[in-house]
Design a protein around this motif. Structure first.
Motif, PDB file in Angstrom:
ATOM      1  N   ALA A 106     121.482 -90.607  14.939  1.00  0.00           N
ATOM      2  CA  ALA A 106     122.298 -89.465  15.418  1.00  0.00           C
ATOM      3  C   ALA A 106     121.439 -88.344  16.005  1.00  0.00           C
ATOM      4  N   CYS A 107     120.797 -88.644  17.108  1.00  0.00           N
ATOM      5  CA  CYS A 107     119.864 -87.689  17.720  1.00  0.00           C
ATOM      6  C   CYS A 107     120.456 -86.986  18.936  1.00  0.00           C
ATOM      7  N   THR A 162     120.700 -95.858  11.750  1.00  0.00           N
ATOM      8  CA  THR A 162     121.681 -96.598  12.555  1.00  0.00           C
ATOM      9  C   THR A 162     121.826 -95.941  13.927  1.00  0.00           C
ATOM     10  N   ARG A 163     122.526 -96.650  14.813  1.00  0.00           N
ATOM     11  CA  ARG A 163     122.860 -96.067  16.118  1.00  0.00           C
ATOM     12  C   ARG A 163     124.276 -95.506  16.099  1.00  0.00           C
ATOM     13  N   ARG A 203     105.592 -93.763  13.136  1.00  0.00           N
ATOM     14  CA  ARG A 203     105.472 -92.331  12.805  1.00  0.00           C
ATOM     15  C   ARG A 203     106.791 -91.786  12.263  1.00  0.00           C
ATOM     16  N   GLU A 220     127.392-104.042  20.961  1.00  0.00           N
ATOM     17  CA  GLU A 220     126.950-104.921  19.874  1.00  0.00           C
ATOM     18  C   GLU A 220     126.506-106.260  20.461  1.00  0.00           C
ATOM     19  N   VAL A 261     117.972 -90.433  10.023  1.00  0.00           N
ATOM     20  CA  VAL A 261     117.045 -90.636  11.148  1.00  0.00           C
ATOM     21  C   VAL A 261     117.760 -90.895  12.480  1.00  0.00           C
ATOM     22  N   GLY A 301     112.424 -86.360  15.310  1.00  0.00           N
ATOM     23  CA  GLY A 301     111.216 -86.829  15.977  1.00  0.00           C
ATOM     24  C   GLY A 301     110.596 -85.708  16.797  1.00  0.00           C
ATOM     25  N   SER A 308     115.909 -85.943  10.438  1.00  0.00           N
ATOM     26  CA  SER A 308     114.776 -86.237  11.317  1.00  0.00           C
ATOM     27  C   SER A 308     115.250 -86.380  12.758  1.00  0.00           C
ATOM     28  N   ARG A 358     123.680-109.870   9.472  1.00  0.00           N
ATOM     29  CA  ARG A 358     122.467-109.109   9.824  1.00  0.00           C
ATOM     30  C   ARG A 358     121.754-108.609   8.564  1.00  0.00           C
TER      31      ARG A 358
HETATM   32  N1  LIG Z   1     114.386 -89.369  14.187  1.00  0.00           N
HETATM   33  C1  LIG Z   1     113.520 -89.999  14.947  1.00  0.00           C
HETATM   34  O1  LIG Z   1     112.382 -89.603  15.079  1.00  0.00           O
HETATM   35  C2  LIG Z   1     113.928 -91.286  15.597  1.00  0.00           C
HETATM   36  C3  LIG Z   1     112.954 -92.089  16.217  1.00  0.00           C
HETATM   37  C4  LIG Z   1     113.347 -93.301  16.766  1.00  0.00           C
HETATM   38  C5  LIG Z   1     114.669 -93.717  16.688  1.00  0.00           C
HETATM   39  N2  LIG Z   1     115.590 -92.901  16.110  1.00  0.00           N
HETATM   40  C6  LIG Z   1     116.988 -93.286  15.989  1.00  0.00           C
HETATM   41  O2  LIG Z   1     117.090 -94.165  14.877  1.00  0.00           O
HETATM   42  C7  LIG Z   1     118.178 -95.062  15.053  1.00  0.00           C
HETATM   43  C8  LIG Z   1     117.701 -96.496  14.832  1.00  0.00           C
HETATM   44  O3  LIG Z   1     116.714 -96.837  15.798  1.00  0.00           O
HETATM   45  P1  LIG Z   1     116.209 -98.361  15.916  1.00  0.00           P
HETATM   46  O4  LIG Z   1     115.041 -98.330  16.831  1.00  0.00           O
HETATM   47  O5  LIG Z   1     116.070 -98.960  14.564  1.00  0.00           O
HETATM   48  O6  LIG Z   1     117.447 -99.023  16.662  1.00  0.00           O
HETATM   49  P2  LIG Z   1     117.873-100.553  16.618  1.00  0.00           P
HETATM   50  O7  LIG Z   1     118.738-100.752  17.803  1.00  0.00           O
HETATM   51  O8  LIG Z   1     116.691-101.432  16.441  1.00  0.00           O
HETATM   52  O9  LIG Z   1     118.763-100.658  15.285  1.00  0.00           O
HETATM   53  C9  LIG Z   1     119.956 -99.953  15.145  1.00  0.00           C
HETATM   54  C10 LIG Z   1     120.728-100.415  13.934  1.00  0.00           C
HETATM   55  O10 LIG Z   1     121.959 -99.654  13.871  1.00  0.00           O
HETATM   56  C11 LIG Z   1     123.064-100.567  13.699  1.00  0.00           C
HETATM   57  N3  LIG Z   1     124.242 -99.951  14.285  1.00  0.00           N
HETATM   58  C12 LIG Z   1     124.558 -99.813  15.592  1.00  0.00           C
HETATM   59  N4  LIG Z   1     125.722 -99.156  15.725  1.00  0.00           N
HETATM   60  C13 LIG Z   1     126.163 -98.870  14.467  1.00  0.00           C
HETATM   61  C14 LIG Z   1     127.306 -98.221  13.939  1.00  0.00           C
HETATM   62  N5  LIG Z   1     128.247 -97.721  14.739  1.00  0.00           N
HETATM   63  N6  LIG Z   1     127.417 -98.112  12.589  1.00  0.00           N
HETATM   64  C15 LIG Z   1     126.464 -98.611  11.772  1.00  0.00           C
HETATM   65  N7  LIG Z   1     125.370 -99.259  12.215  1.00  0.00           N
HETATM   66  C16 LIG Z   1     125.213 -99.375  13.547  1.00  0.00           C
HETATM   67  C17 LIG Z   1     122.603-101.855  14.390  1.00  0.00           C
HETATM   68  O11 LIG Z   1     123.329-102.973  13.927  1.00  0.00           O
HETATM   69  C18 LIG Z   1     121.127-101.883  13.966  1.00  0.00           C
HETATM   70  O12 LIG Z   1     121.005-102.389  12.656  1.00  0.00           O
HETATM   71  C19 LIG Z   1     118.696 -94.787  16.466  1.00  0.00           C
HETATM   72  O13 LIG Z   1     119.790 -93.922  16.378  1.00  0.00           O
HETATM   73  C20 LIG Z   1     117.535 -94.084  17.155  1.00  0.00           C
HETATM   74  O14 LIG Z   1     117.939 -93.247  18.214  1.00  0.00           O
HETATM   75  C21 LIG Z   1     115.238 -91.702  15.559  1.00  0.00           C
END
Ligand SMILES: NC(=O)c1ccc[n+]([C@@H]2O[C@H](COP(=O)([O-])OP(=O)(O)OC[C@H]3O[C@@H](n4cnc5c(N)ncnc54)[C@H](O)[C@@H]3O)[C@@H](O)[C@H]2O)c1
Ligand SMILES: O=C(O)[C@@H]1CCCCN1
Length: 315
Positions: free
Chosen positions: A226-227, A203-204, A117, A83, A224, A292, A290, A171
């Motif tokens: 949890a990949c 979220t991450r 996308r 964090e 989206v 990706g 999702s 935030r």
């Molecule tokens: N499905 C897809 O195609 C795809 C594409 C890109 C990213 N993602 C995934 O989407 C998610 C978000 O990506 P991003 O680029 O916005 O990342 P980012 O780092 O910009 O934002 C992540 C967000 O998650 C929050 N967060 C972190 N840990 C957390 C937790 N334990 N509980 C709740 N919230 C938490 C952070 O405070 C932040 O708001 C990631 O998991 C990423 O791997 C998926």
């Protein structure tokens, strides 16, 4: 010999790519993907190289669309960050090649493409699966994907209320102040989720952040984050009770902890719904999981490159 590739970096990608082009283009591509016709889309399941020392992964995402003449691969690294870490959690670069000769035509920033996308595909899922009377949108997370999802969901749909939840109120408040329209900040995930018609989790988190008990029957969830196969955003009950749609079945069973660990059945790909092969069960609680796909990146890169060529021709 071919010349060197052009470099198209983030500000140019942002200027050249528009949701109004991207959404219909990706809808067509999702349908083509689900046909499993190799002349339309060839996309092997992506490879993930663990970067153990750095708590991350590098994904390699090739895709080939023979009929469209598009060949590309994206390299994307993503990390579990502490964090407050100043380092980005995801970084992507895209290579667009000429399939006739194999040279790289363009090296592109992949971050903007990934943000846009992914959000565009979630918007397609909502278009297909949310109830027509949907009024309340909730976004879990305040990062890059939260912003791009906010942008396309508010551009495409007329929600009466938009909510955002983050683990810190600060935030959530900062997110509300940084977007053009009204958004309500929540510090309780449960309060943000209850009563929402559409919930986007971006979220991450590696543990469930959204629980069935909070989700209104008939709501649509676009999950989206949890990949990885051992990461979660949704609880088992939600996964098992909802009708689950995915972008790619192969991807979901290989990479989605929400699918793999819950044992939930995948009902359909979005492409199956677009092709009319599977129904859009809007009256049920639906989850779009999702992950990706390389083909989404390939089609996006083609849009960027075509616009770049048009601009270059006018200079
Ligand atoms: N499905 C897809 O195609 C795809 C594409 C890109 C990213 N993602 C995934 O989407 C998610 C978000 O990506 P991003 O680029 O916005 O990342 P980012 O780092 O910009 O934002 C992540 C967000 O998650 C929050 N967060 C972190 N840990 C957390 C937790 N334990 N509980 C709740 N919230 C938490 C952070 O405070 C932040 O708001 C990631 O998991 C990423 O791997 C998926
Ligand atoms: O499809 C993508 O681009 C992303 C990158 C980050 C992890 C999940 N999938």
């Amino acid at each position: 010999m071919s010349g060197p590739p052009v470099v198209i970096w983030a500000p140019a990608v942002k200027r050249l790519l528009r949701y109004s082009d991207l959404v219909p283009c990706l809808e067509e591509v999702l349908g083509q993907f689900s046909h499993r016709d190799n002349a339309e889309v060839l996309q092997p399941v992506r490879t993930a190289v663990p970067l153990r020392k750095h708590h991350g992964f590098m994904l390699s995402m090739p895709a080939y669309m023979e009929n469209r003449g598009v060949l590309s691969t994206k390299l994307v690294c993503f990390y579990r960050r502490e964090e407050g870490s100043p380092l980005p959690s995801t970084q992507a670069t895209l290579l667009l090649l000429d399939p006739r000769v194999g040279n790289v035509k363009a090296v592109m920033d992949g971050d903007v493409i990934t943000h846009m996308r992914t959000a565009a595909v979630s918007a397609i899922s909502a278009k297909l699966l949310m109830r027509p009377e949907a009024q309340v949108l909730t976004i879990f997370g305040t990062g890059h994907q939260a912003r791009s999802h906010y942008e396309v969901f508010t551009e495409m749909f007329a929600f009466k209320e938009v909510r955002v939840w983050s683990r810190t109120r600060q935030r959530a408040d900062a997110f509300c102040q940084s977007v053009p329209g009204p958004v309500k900040a929540f510090s309780s995930a449960e309060e943000a989720a209850r009563g929402a018609d559409v919930i986007v989790t971006v979220t991450r988190s590696t543990e469930p952040v959204l629980f069935r008990a909070w989700v209104k029957p008939g709501a649509h969830v676009s999950a989206v984050g949890a990949c990885r196969p051992d990461w979660r955003e949704l609880d088992d009950v939600l996964m098992k009770e909802a009708v689950v749609y995915v972008d790619s079945r192969e991807g979901a069973v290989a990479e989605s902890g929400d699918v793999v660990l819950s044992g939930a059945e995948v009902f359909a790909e979005l492409g199956d719904v677009i092709n009319g092969v599977k129904p859009a069960l809007r009256e049920k609680t639906t989850v779009f999981k999702s992950l990706g796909m390389g083909v989404q990146d390939a089609a996006s890169a083609q849009l960027v490159f075509q616009r770049w060529e048009t601009e270059a021709g006018q200079r």
